[in-house]
Write a protein that holds these residues in place. Structure first.
Motif, short mmCIF file in Angstrom:
data_model
loop_
_atom_site.label_atom_id
_atom_site.label_comp_id
_atom_site.label_asym_id
_atom_site.label_seq_id
_atom_site.Cartn_x
_atom_site.Cartn_y
_atom_site.Cartn_z
N GLU A 110 6.10 9.23 -10.34
CA GLU A 110 5.56 9.55 -11.66
C GLU A 110 5.09 11.00 -11.74
N HIS A 137 5.16 -1.45 -14.75
CA HIS A 137 4.30 -0.31 -14.50
C HIS A 137 4.98 1.02 -14.81
N SER A 149 2.68 1.77 -3.65
CA SER A 149 1.93 2.45 -4.70
C SER A 149 1.95 3.96 -4.48
N GLN A 150 1.97 4.40 -3.21
CA GLN A 150 2.07 5.84 -2.94
C GLN A 150 3.37 6.40 -3.50
N PRO A 176 0.92 -3.26 -8.55
CA PRO A 176 0.95 -3.34 -10.00
C PRO A 176 0.99 -4.81 -10.42
N ARG A 177 0.27 -5.13 -11.48
CA ARG A 177 0.15 -6.53 -11.88
C ARG A 177 0.77 -6.69 -13.25
N ASN A 213 3.48 6.39 -7.41
CA ASN A 213 2.69 7.50 -7.96
C ASN A 213 3.42 8.83 -7.78
N SER A 251 0.83 -1.21 0.00
CA SER A 251 0.00 0.00 0.00
C SER A 251 0.86 1.26 0.00
N SER A 310 -3.75 -1.77 -5.42
CA SER A 310 -2.54 -0.96 -5.36
C SER A 310 -1.29 -1.70 -5.84
N LEU A 325 -5.69 -3.30 -1.29
CA LEU A 325 -4.45 -4.05 -1.48
C LEU A 325 -4.35 -4.59 -2.89
N LYS A 367 -2.37 5.10 -13.51
CA LYS A 367 -2.06 5.51 -12.15
C LYS A 367 -2.47 4.40 -11.17
N LEU A 368 -1.62 4.14 -10.18
CA LEU A 368 -1.95 3.09 -9.23
C LEU A 368 -2.94 3.59 -8.20
N HIS A 369 -3.80 2.67 -7.76
CA HIS A 369 -4.71 2.99 -6.68
C HIS A 369 -3.89 3.16 -5.40
N VAL A 370 -4.29 4.08 -4.57
CA VAL A 370 -3.52 4.33 -3.35
C VAL A 370 -4.40 4.17 -2.12
N ILE A 371 -3.86 3.45 -1.11
CA ILE A 371 -4.50 3.48 0.20
C ILE A 371 -3.78 4.57 0.96
N SER A 411 6.74 -6.60 -11.99
CA SER A 411 5.46 -5.89 -12.14
C SER A 411 5.63 -4.40 -11.91
#
Lengths: 331, 320
Positions: free
Chosen positions: A207, A229, A200-201, B258-259, A204, A197, B256, B253, B266-270, A225
């Motif tokens: 980017e 991305h 991904s922050q 990447p697959r 982003n 989690s 967020s 989860l 853009k990736l989902h963010v928690i 992966s």
């Protein structure tokens, strides 16, 4: 078609030619050199302005050594690193300091890359102290601006690294890298130590910053992966050499080298429906030691498709499509 | 499928305070022959769950209530001596970092032999024969020579194989694998996961796979438990959870990460991060990071509720 032309016109920011880094192995009382670890053994690539160029590979393939060599944090044995049309390897210390303003690095382990005894303000302003003549007020304004860019606030200014979580410490590392408005940032496994989690922050954030400041990234990672991305172009390394290189789409959709194929099929996909459909290539054995790499193609000891030729001659690069190329005899 | 292990209302925390528990009312079952995933991020309590099952909790951390029924017996009432008889024999564990869990000053042969010395009456020759057998089972080339090797002489993947060999030496009924492939490269990870699954079939044992990697869950497990801040937030069959995650955390989860093969977007963010144990939010523990949080979520804590057989979720606003 038009887009292709525009992409080709992108300027080269860094050109690396035949980069080699051999570490001597010293033995005995007198430290006699008895061998060499060929961590990086002839790597060439070009990084274009504004793109993200990724180097992917397993541990020991030499990807981090390439990253360190690009900044001359470890002295390359031979080769050329041309940055903004100047060869970095010809520079003396002072010239290098000037050049390095434009190249920064973010590390994987934020515990060891931030000085635990310094406050965040001191850590982030250090590049400014060395390279810019700024008054204290100017410096503070700049540090606050940088903190804001990476999503931290003024109340973090006088705290110490241990008071932050892993993700926040990585943000501090990014702020420090941005301090001098660099053109190129080498990101050495920046998200590998982070939870999904938080990862991904940070991705982003990287980017966003790239768009905002037209940054160029060299992104070093073992995680396919993440690489898929974030990248525009990708190089796959195995035992000190690039085995396949090309645009993200080409390398991921149309991998040619058996190692790239195996690497991609080994990544577990988070979708139970694909579980039985997937073709897995499971490699046998381990990566050989770079002290004593196999003769011929380095990968032939684990390759499911090897021929006699593979054990004898290291394959040349073959062009596949555009700038997509791979080093393998059987393509 | 029969139930092999049942964990009921497990509560674990530092001995001096009862309020901030590390594990909060953990209940789940492990069925005979299944692979159960325990998923979560660092600090969610997944490793603590494993350690409490094995009776290996750190000294200052105690199990304050709950029961662990294994084979009809409650492990929480066992003395150390009794635990030692079943640890390594009926239940075994493998760890993330094989270099630290193997003793650097003894040979592999020595360390495997220890398992047999403790749990069987074999003589030296039999022990050697059996040790070679288990090394063959985990596909270590040249097993007789490898018995004389020290851990540092082996690669990471080989060390993990040795750990698995030791764990399986006495044909355990349950294997707890705590992030068994996190420290390994992808190509080696694929080898080790395949090996674990193959051996599981051969031995018909249950595997509890503790991991943070949803890819590993999707490819190796049948059921999964998702943990967050010391609680179970969701449980169900792996296909169901991936098809339709019910808890916002599970959903977050999945989005967020990447697959491989997914489009570049853009990736989902928690937002935010996992709360620390000292300042748990009031109400639902996930509320500061939840995009679906309502007033109710800040006031009272949702219960883990069973909505279908074997499908449980802890949320006021289930994503149905």
């Amino acid at each position: 078609m038009e887009q292709v032309i525009i992409e080709n016109e992108k300027e080269d920011l860094m050109v690396v030619q035949e980069l080699k880094k051999h570490f001597p192995i010293k033995n005995g009382v007198f430290g006699k050199t008895t061998g060499e670890v060929k961590a990086v053994d002839g790597v060439s690539f070009t990084v274009k302005k504004g793109e993200t160029f990724s180097i992917v590979g397993e541990s020991g393939c030499g990807k981090s050594t390439v990253g360190m060599s690009l900044l001359r944090l470890t002295e390359p044995t031979s080769g050329k690193i041309i940055f903004n049309e100047e060869n970095m390897l010809d520079k003396n210390r002072n010239e290098l300091r000037d050049l390095r303003k434009n190249i920064q690095i973010i590390f994987q382990d934020t515990y060891s890359s931030l000085n635990p005894k310094h406050t965040i303000k001191k850590i982030i302003s250090e590049p400014l102290v060395i390279n810019r003549k700024m008054t204290n007020e100017e410096m503070e304004t700049r540090v606050l601006e940088l903190l804001d860019l990476v999503g931290l606030g003024p109340h973090h200014l006088y705290r110490y690294p241990h008071e932050f979580s892993g993700g926040q410490r990585q943000r501090i590392g990014i702020a420090r890298a941005l301090a001098l408005n660099p053109q190129l940032i080498v990101c050495d496994e920046p998200v590998s130590a982070l939870d999904v989690s938080i990862q991904s922050q940070i991705l982003n954030l990287l980017e966003e910053l790239q768009k905002k400041f037209n940054l160029t990234y060299i992104f070093i990672s073992h995680d396919l992966s993440v690489v898929e991305h974030i990248s525009d172009r990708v190089a796959v390394m195995y035992l000190g050499r690039i085995v396949e290189m090309g645009s993200r789409e080409e390398v991921f959709q149309n991998p040619q080298h058996p190692y790239t194929k195996a690497l991609m099929s080994s990544v577990p996909i988070a979708d139970p429906k694909l579980k039985d459909k997937k073709q897995r290539i499971i490699l046998t054995g381990d990566v050989p030691s770079p002290k004593n790499p196999p003769k011929g193609c380095h990968f032939h000891t684990r390759c499911p498709f090897k021929t006699e030729k593979c054990a004898e001659i290291y394959p040349e690069y073959k062009e596949i499509k555009g700038d997509h190329k791979a080093a393998c005899h059987i393509i | 499928m029969t139930t092999l292990m049942e964990i009921k209302d497990l509560k674990v925390g530092p001995d001096n305070n009862q309020i901030n528990s590390i594990l909060d009312n953990i209940s789940f079952q492990v069925k005979q022959g299944e692979t159960l995933a325990v998923v979560g991020e660092s600090g969610c309590g997944k490793s603590m769950t494993a350690l409490s099952i094995m009776g290996l909790l750190p000294q200052n951390i105690k199990l304050s209530s709950g029961s662990i029924i294994f084979d009809g017996k409650d492990l929480t009432s066992f003395t150390t001596k009794k635990m030692n008889q079943i640890r390594g024999k009926d239940m075994a564990m493998i760890f993330q970092e094989p270099l630290t869990s193997l003793n650097p000053s003894f040979t592999i042969g020595n360390q495997i032999a220890e398992v047999f010395k403790y749990h069987t009456n074999y003589n030296a020759a039999e022990i050697k024969k059996r040790s070679i057998e288990v090394l063959q089972k985990v596909k270590i080339p040249d097993p007789e020579e490898k018995l004389k090797a020290y851990p540092h002489e082996l690669s990471g993947g080989m060390r993990q194989r040795v750990m698995i060999a030791m764990a399986l030496a006495c044909n355990p009924k349950i294997l707890i694998a705590d992030e068994p492939t996190t420290a390994l490269d992808v190509t080696i990870q694929a080898q080790i996961l395949d090996l674990i699954l193959e051996l599981q079939k051969d031995f018909n044992m249950s595997v509890v796979m503790i991991t943070h990697d949803l890819g590993v869950v999707a490819e190796t497990c049948q059921r999964a438990i998702v943990m967050y801040a010391g609680q179970i937030v969701e449980e169900g069959k792996v296909e169901d959870i991936f098809e339709q995650p019910l808890h916002p955390y599970t959903r977050g989860l999945m989005l967020s990460a990447p697959r491989l093969g997914s489009p570049k977007e853009k990736l989902h963010v928690i937002d935010g991060m996992v709360p620390d144990r000292e300042n748990m939010p009031k109400g639902c523990r996930f509320n500061p990071r939840c995009e679906f949080a309502t007033d109710k979520c800040f006031e009272s804590e949702p219960k883990l509720e069973e909505i279908q057989e074997g499908r449980r979720v802890r949320c006021w606003n289930k994503l149905l």
